[in-house]
Write a protein that holds these residues in place. Structure first.
Motif, mmCIF file in Angstrom:
data_model
loop_
_atom_site.group_PDB
_atom_site.id
_atom_site.type_symbol
_atom_site.label_atom_id
_atom_site.label_comp_id
_atom_site.label_asym_id
_atom_site.label_seq_id
_atom_site.Cartn_x
_atom_site.Cartn_y
_atom_site.Cartn_z
ATOM 1 N N GLY A 128 -7.558 -2.629 5.588
ATOM 2 C CA GLY A 128 -6.501 -3.653 6.343
ATOM 3 C C GLY A 128 -7.192 -4.069 7.781
ATOM 4 O O GLY A 128 -6.779 -5.255 8.023
ATOM 5 N N VAL A 129 -7.723 -2.961 8.579
ATOM 6 C CA VAL A 129 -8.157 -3.343 10.031
ATOM 7 C C VAL A 129 -9.075 -4.368 9.924
ATOM 8 O O VAL A 129 -9.147 -5.482 10.598
ATOM 9 N N GLN A 130 -9.902 -4.354 8.996
ATOM 10 C CA GLN A 130 -11.128 -5.425 9.096
ATOM 11 C C GLN A 130 -10.553 -6.637 8.468
ATOM 12 O O GLN A 130 -11.002 -7.711 9.132
ATOM 13 N N GLU B 282 -15.859 -5.496 18.010
ATOM 14 C CA GLU B 282 -15.453 -4.773 16.698
ATOM 15 C C GLU B 282 -15.803 -3.446 16.544
ATOM 16 O O GLU B 282 -15.007 -2.569 16.169
ATOM 17 N N VAL C 14 -7.666 -8.092 9.215
ATOM 18 C CA VAL C 14 -6.731 -8.294 10.356
ATOM 19 C C VAL C 14 -7.595 -8.894 11.301
ATOM 20 O O VAL C 14 -7.330 -9.878 11.961
ATOM 21 N N ASP C 15 -8.795 -8.190 11.431
ATOM 22 C CA ASP C 15 -9.780 -8.518 12.741
ATOM 23 C C ASP C 15 -10.399 -9.824 12.618
ATOM 24 O O ASP C 15 -10.519 -10.397 13.679
ATOM 25 N N ARG D 275 -2.327 -11.857 3.465
ATOM 26 C CA ARG D 275 -3.174 -10.799 3.459
ATOM 27 C C ARG D 275 -2.414 -9.344 3.355
ATOM 28 O O ARG D 275 -1.428 -9.341 4.036
ATOM 29 N N ASP D 276 -2.899 -8.627 2.561
ATOM 30 C CA ASP D 276 -2.392 -7.145 2.491
ATOM 31 C C ASP D 276 -1.113 -7.179 1.894
ATOM 32 O O ASP D 276 -0.466 -6.186 2.008
ATOM 33 N N GLN E 166 -6.578 -11.120 20.133
ATOM 34 C CA GLN E 166 -7.513 -10.264 19.376
ATOM 35 C C GLN E 166 -7.450 -8.574 20.007
ATOM 36 O O GLN E 166 -7.631 -7.577 18.966
ATOM 37 N N MET F 18 0.926 -1.186 -0.085
ATOM 38 C CA MET F 18 -0.036 -0.105 -0.110
ATOM 39 C C MET F 18 0.811 1.216 0.174
ATOM 40 O O MET F 18 1.837 1.102 0.646
ATOM 41 N N PRO G 50 -2.394 0.522 13.113
ATOM 42 C CA PRO G 50 -2.103 -0.329 12.012
ATOM 43 C C PRO G 50 -0.980 -0.454 11.188
ATOM 44 O O PRO G 50 -0.410 -1.152 10.700
ATOM 45 N N GLN H 185 -9.483 2.830 15.930
ATOM 46 C CA GLN H 185 -8.940 2.854 14.759
ATOM 47 C C GLN H 185 -9.375 4.168 13.946
ATOM 48 O O GLN H 185 -8.364 4.676 13.309
ATOM 49 N N ASP H 186 -10.639 4.645 14.100
ATOM 50 C CA ASP H 186 -10.818 5.882 13.552
ATOM 51 C C ASP H 186 -10.435 7.053 13.906
ATOM 52 O O ASP H 186 -9.900 7.773 13.391
ATOM 53 N N LEU I 74 1.307 -2.774 12.718
ATOM 54 C CA LEU I 74 0.978 -4.126 12.474
ATOM 55 C C LEU I 74 1.068 -4.797 11.362
ATOM 56 O O LEU I 74 1.210 -5.781 10.946
ATOM 57 N N MET I 75 0.983 -4.049 10.240
ATOM 58 C CA MET I 75 0.761 -4.604 8.963
ATOM 59 C C MET I 75 2.133 -4.532 8.090
ATOM 60 O O MET I 75 2.166 -5.667 7.574
ATOM 61 N N ALA J 41 -6.567 2.174 5.254
ATOM 62 C CA ALA J 41 -6.388 1.680 6.648
ATOM 63 C C ALA J 41 -7.622 0.561 6.865
ATOM 64 O O ALA J 41 -7.552 -0.276 7.596
ATOM 65 N N ARG J 42 -8.738 1.269 6.569
ATOM 66 C CA ARG J 42 -10.121 0.638 7.248
ATOM 67 C C ARG J 42 -10.100 -0.866 6.496
ATOM 68 O O ARG J 42 -10.366 -1.816 7.290
ATOM 69 N N THR K 157 -4.828 -6.917 17.562
ATOM 70 C CA THR K 157 -5.349 -6.761 16.237
ATOM 71 C C THR K 157 -6.425 -5.597 16.338
ATOM 72 O O THR K 157 -6.625 -4.912 15.418
ATOM 73 N N ARG K 158 -7.295 -5.408 17.246
ATOM 74 C CA ARG K 158 -8.151 -4.405 17.246
ATOM 75 C C ARG K 158 -7.516 -3.355 17.582
ATOM 76 O O ARG K 158 -8.071 -2.309 17.199
ATOM 77 N N GLN L 8 -6.530 6.910 12.793
ATOM 78 C CA GLN L 8 -6.714 7.355 11.567
ATOM 79 C C GLN L 8 -6.760 8.966 11.253
ATOM 80 O O GLN L 8 -5.972 9.549 10.805
#
Lengths: 216, 549
Positions: A195-197, B233, A199-200, A81-82, B393, A1, B401, B240-241, B404-405, A192-193, B396-397, B244
């Motif tokens: 990716g987050v989803q 969730e 990973v969740d 993924r990603d 969990q 990304m 990000p 996360q919002d 993490l990515m 970002a959204r 990841t939550r 961001q």
């Protein structure tokens, strides 16, 4: 990304392939320029990074090695993924490893669609005499699935630099196209959204979810 | 009469069997001859008496203590110089003072964070004000102690303890609401306190954006307090919002470089997640806890899995390797103790580094994923980390990000997820076992190690487990030592008898010689000076002289 205002690209590339096809040697040759060397400084060869400068754009490449054993095959989706690119390695002397690559390609296309840049790599061309996978077959297959085919030898340091450079350029193109197709402001949030989803989700559910999220 | 003869064997009279109180029921020797009812009454009475006596004693002791305290204080007050003669008491009171001060400080900082004034203008609580307040309270405390005794002090202390919790604002309630015991609450509030201070400290270096960040973070935490009913969730989405939005703002409004923004975001994550941890870690709305237990049980059921089955390229007989393995296990367990997602990630990374070290020492080449993943699975199986699913969990939550990515931490975390997924789905095929063997091991009917005869098992056991071979080694050393100790004891004893004999022989010899040559003391015929008669003119013998002083 694409991240950080479009100036620096961060790409995630997964390395797939059966055990013993030379994934680790390939990436160590690329990042450390060493082969079977006792003086390799890195503690591990499973996660390596490389900073590149391609036509004035900075690129951070993160190369994720994956466990190639058959019993870990089902874990693939968690790894890739990603990811922006995938390097699928097979051993030119081993017909079986090429069949595995075909399986991976099918899976990747199903999960990630066309957003991911695929490279099919026939390694160990220094053992040309023992070749069991014909050049025509391999290149024909690669073309049919929209992937590029490369011949490399980690031992002789052949074709590796080209492979990664090519891949980076293609990933940059994909990223730029993606950026253009979306509005500039919206792209960051949605990236970002997305990716987050993914990973969740649980590994099992990630398979279908990954497909639908990345397509949108 | 005939009845009597029948009873001869027992030798007890009917009356002896009855309750001593004479209530008509039978008694029991265990209850000192009383029946159950009377015994209970008796027993209760005795206990009551005992309790009363204890109370009286405690009260007496307390009175004595207080009296001693008061007298020591009044004396130190009326005659200040004399307080030096009671150093222990003086230092003790000083210590007390310090303790109360410390508590007061905590209270004020807690107050500071939750009081409405700090909420509207967070930066406007000047440090002088706080110290002033502390000073004042300290003075009050001292006065209170001077004019009365321990009781008022006690009351003050009680006030200090209860104060913060009584006046806790609703926001505080919602963050710490889940904690049942006050001690945990206090501890966690100290931690949040420290993190908040660090955060403020960090934001000060950013000047204007810092204030903005703080305001937003606070507002966000407060808004999260009202969202307790949301699913995990949805909570994750909120956080996360926020991440961001915040990083976008930092990038676009304040024109920060991406590295700087990352650094700020790390701090924001730390601050927010430390505050929200209690309410969002393993929330009641999710089934994380159930999954935790399932995974834990699963790992426990797989206790028989060996290194060989997983093809782990690690040789635990090498001390450095087994050391790394232990460290890796410790780290993965330790992960649970952290609150901030990034700190948890750091522990996973550290665990992975130890694994890599173990592989490198064993194989003498850098570890690939082919080596790493099986080893990580092995470590997870051995460690059985607490609340593993909840932690995964949670990370990841709520992890930022960007970490993490793509980063290295993300890679190790992904591997951990893979390891857990593998363990969940593990079957005979993935361990290269026949389904029958797998079933037998899983049901506990057989163990892979005990199939051979015991001797071989012992051997393989010591091969598999370096601790066992160490024990064997230590045991042989110990028995050797014992043997040598015995030898030493025997030697010492023979030496002792020899010595005794020698002593006897010497004595005998002396006796013999004495007998053979009896000592004859001839008496002198005259005085010593007798032959000096002609030296009449010699001066008289010297007399000892005594000098005064």
């Amino acid at each position: 990304m694409a991240a950080a205002g479009g100036k620096t690209y961060s790409f995630k590339v997964v390395l797939l392939g059966e055990g013993c096809v030379g994934k680790t040697s390939l990436v160590l040759r690329y990042c450390e320029n060493k082969f079977n060397d006792k003086h390799i400084t890195t503690l591990q060869a499973s996660f390596l990074t490389k900073k590149l400068n391609i036509t004035g754009k900075r690129v951070n490449l993160a190369i994720w090695d994956t466990a190639g054993q058959e019993r870990f095959h089902a874990l693939g989706p968690i790894y890739y993924r990603d990811s922006n690119g995938a390097i699928l390695v097979y051993d030119v002397t081993d017909e079986d490893s090429f069949q595995k690559v075909k399986n991976w390609v099918k899976e990747l296309r199903k999960m990630l669609g066309n957003e991911i840049c695929l490279c099919i790599v026939g390694n160990k061309i220094d053992l040309e005499k023992e070749r069991h996978v014909s050049v025509e077959e391999a290149e024909g297959y690669a073309e049919s699935v929209g992937a590029k085919h490369y011949h490399t030898s980690a031992k002789l340091n052949k074709g590796i630099e080209e492979l990664f450079l090519d891949l980076c350029k293609r990933m940059m193109e994909t990223a730029q196209v993606e950026e253009r197709s979306r509005g500039n402001g919206a792209s960051q949030t949605s990236t970002a959204r997305r990716g987050v989803q993914i990973v969740d989700d649980e590994p099992q559910t990630a398979m279908p979810a990954g497909g639908c999220c990345t397509s949108g | 009469m005939s009845q009597r003869s029948e009873r001869r064997g027992i030798h007890v009279d009917q009356s002896e069997l009855l309750c001593k109180k004479g209530c008509g029921y039978y008694g029991n020797a265990a209850w000192q001859g009383l029946c159950s009812k009377c015994w209970r009454e008796e027993y209760q009475k005795a206990r009551q008496r005992q309790i009363q006596e204890d109370w009286a004693l405690a009260e007496k002791l307390q009175r004595e203590e207080e009296a001693a305290y008061v007298s020591s204080h009044s004396s130190s007050q009326t005659q200040p110089p004399q307080s030096h003669s009671q150093p222990s008491l003086a230092t003790f009171s000083k210590f007390e003072e310090k303790k109360t001060n410390e508590k007061t400080r905590k209270v004020t900082t807690v107050k500071k964070f939750f009081s409405p004034s700090s909420r509207t203008a967070p930066k406007k609580v000047p440090p002088e004000k706080e110290s002033e307040k502390r000073e004042k309270e300290k003075e009050e405390k001292l006065q209170g102690r001077r004019e009365s005794h321990g009781e008022t002090l006690l009351r003050d202390l009680k006030g200090i303890f209860t104060q913060p919790w009584d006046m806790g604002s609703p926001t505080e309630e919602s963050h710490e609401g889940k904690t049942p015991s006050p001690s945990i609450t206090r501890q966690s509030s100290i931690e949040t306190d420290r993190v908040s201070r660090d955060f403020l400290e960090f934001l000060k270096t950013l000047q204007k954006p810092g204030r903005e960040i703080h305001k937003q973070s606070r507002a966000f935490i407060e808004s999260m307090g009202n969202k307790k009913d949301l699913s995990a969730e949805e909570l994750s989405e909120c956080v996360q919002d926020f991440y961001q939005g915040m990083s976008d703002r930092l990038l676009n409004h304040f024109k920060g470089s991406s590295e700087k923004v990352d650094r700020v975001m790390d701090q924001v994550e730390k601050y927010i997640m430390t505050r929200l941890y209690k309410s969002v870690f393993c929330p009641e709305t999710s089934d994380d806890e159930k999954k935790d237990l399932a995974t834990q049980r699963r790992i426990r059921a797989l206790h028989w899995v060996t290194i060989q089955m997983l093809c782990v390229p690690v040789d635990e007989e090498i001390p450095e390797v087994s050391d790394s393995v232990v460290k890796a296990i410790t780290d993965i367990i330790e992960m649970d103790s952290k609150r901030v997602p990034r700190d948890k990630l750091a522990f996973i990374t550290s665990c992975s580094k130890h694994i890599f070290n173990a592989i490198r020492v064993t194989k003498n080449e850098p570890a690939s994923a082919d080596d790493f993943l099986p080893t990580l699975i092995y470590i997870v199986l051995k460690a059985n980390p607490p609340r593993l699913q909840s932690n995964i969990q949670y990370i990841t939550r709520f992890c930022n990000p960007s970490r993490l990515m793509t980063g290295e931490d993300g890679y190790y975390f992904t591997n951990l997820c893979c390891a857990v997924a593998f363990i969940e789905k593990l079957d005979a095929h993935s361990l290269n076992l026949s389904p029958e063997d797998f079933e037998r091991y899983m049901s506990g009917q057989a163990s892979p190690r005990r199939q051979d005869d015991p001797a071989a098992w012992l051997q393989s056991g010591s091969r598999v487990n370096p601790a066992l071979s160490q024990i064997h080694h230590n045991l042989s050393v110990l028995s050797n030592l014992e043997k040598r100790q015995q030898q030493v004891m025997e030697g010492a004893q023979s030496l002792q008898t020899e010595l005794a004999e020698w002593q006897d022989s010497v004595a005998r010899e002396v006796q013999e010689i004495l007998e053979r040559y009896p000592l004859e003391i001839k008496s002198r015929a005259s005085a010593i000076d007798a032959e000096n008669v002609e030296n009449d003119r010699l001066p008289p013998p010297l007399q000892p002289q005594v000098f005064a002083g």
